[in-house]
Scaffold this active site. Structure first.
Site, mmCIF file in Angstrom:
data_model
loop_
_atom_site.group_PDB
_atom_site.id
_atom_site.type_symbol
_atom_site.label_atom_id
_atom_site.label_comp_id
_atom_site.label_asym_id
_atom_site.label_seq_id
_atom_site.Cartn_x
_atom_site.Cartn_y
_atom_site.Cartn_z
ATOM 1 N N HIS A 39 0.852 -1.180 0.000
ATOM 2 C CA HIS A 39 0.000 0.000 0.000
ATOM 3 C C HIS A 39 0.897 1.242 0.000
ATOM 4 C CE1 HIS A 39 0.509 -0.639 4.464
ATOM 5 N NE2 HIS A 39 0.822 0.633 4.368
HETATM 6 P P1 TYD Z 1 -1.423 -2.770 7.622
HETATM 7 O O1 TYD Z 1 -1.026 -1.338 7.747
HETATM 8 O O2 TYD Z 1 -2.108 -3.183 6.358
HETATM 9 O O3 TYD Z 1 -0.163 -3.709 7.880
HETATM 10 P P2 TYD Z 1 1.104 -4.050 6.956
HETATM 11 O O4 TYD Z 1 1.322 -2.900 6.057
HETATM 12 O O5 TYD Z 1 2.208 -4.277 7.919
HETATM 13 O O6 TYD Z 1 0.825 -5.305 6.204
HETATM 14 O O7 TYD Z 1 -2.306 -3.129 8.896
HETATM 15 C C1 TYD Z 1 -2.735 -4.459 9.155
HETATM 16 C C2 TYD Z 1 -3.991 -4.381 9.995
HETATM 17 O O8 TYD Z 1 -3.712 -3.756 11.248
HETATM 18 C C3 TYD Z 1 -5.103 -3.562 9.347
HETATM 19 O O9 TYD Z 1 -6.328 -4.213 9.605
HETATM 20 C C4 TYD Z 1 -5.059 -2.251 10.066
HETATM 21 C C5 TYD Z 1 -4.515 -2.606 11.443
HETATM 22 N N1 TYD Z 1 -3.694 -1.529 12.004
HETATM 23 C C6 TYD Z 1 -4.178 -0.790 13.076
HETATM 24 O O10 TYD Z 1 -5.303 -1.003 13.559
HETATM 25 N N2 TYD Z 1 -3.405 0.189 13.589
HETATM 26 C C7 TYD Z 1 -2.166 0.465 13.102
HETATM 27 O O11 TYD Z 1 -1.464 1.381 13.614
HETATM 28 C C8 TYD Z 1 -1.670 -0.308 11.996
HETATM 29 C C9 TYD Z 1 -0.316 -0.054 11.404
HETATM 30 C C10 TYD Z 1 -2.470 -1.284 11.475
#
Ligand code: TYD
Length: 123
Positions: A39
């Site tokens: 993303h």
């Molecule tokens: P995501 O940012 O997509 O993780 P990565 O980029 O590491 O794969 O986040 C994964 C899940 O966690 C998504 O459902 C959102 C949640 N999340 C939070 O609730 N708070 C946060 O600060 C972060 C980074 C993610």
């Protein structure tokens, strides 16, 4: 800071830093074949620190892609807004500490790559 007993890293609220830190999160127990991220953020700045083991971070601004190996806790990677990022090739036991400029905001994410390229080339 390092002495005979090991190393200690510190970030304080008023440390000189490229952005104010509003959130800290960490990734661990990531399977070796997992690809995280995939993303971009519209406004968020992040500093990614490999506090254990190593992993790679690929950054793509919509035109050019760079791939960084993060393997030492004293060398983090700053990721400004506007980069499609993937985190991959996590070694066993590795962990990432992420310092972020904003609280969690799902509306700041671009999760579709074609939408990201269109956003990045908006002029
Ligand atoms: P995501 O940012 O997509 O993780 P990565 O980029 O590491 O794969 O986040 C994964 C899940 O966690 C998504 O459902 C959102 C949640 N999340 C939070 O609730 N708070 C946060 O600060 C972060 C980074 C993610």
């Amino acid at each position: 800071m390092r002495d005979d007993l090991g190393a200690l890293g510190v970030v304080e609220k008023d440390s000189p830093f490229p952005f104010p830190i509003k959130r800290v999160y960490f990734l661990y127990d990531v399977p070796a074949d997992a690809v995280r991220g995939s993303h971009a953020h519209k406004a968020l700045h992040q500093l990614i620190i490999p506090i254990a083991g190593s992993f790679r971070v690929a950054l793509d601004d919509g035109r050019t892609r760079s791939d960084f190996l993060l393997s030492s806790p004293d060398q983090g990677l700053t990721v400004p807004p506007g980069y499609w990022r993937t985190l991959h090739d996590f070694t066993a036991g590795s962990a990432a500490l992420v310092l972020a400029s904003e609280e969690y905001d799902p509306t700041d994410y671009i999760r579709d790559y074609d939408a990201f390229v269109a956003w990045a080339s908006r002029g």
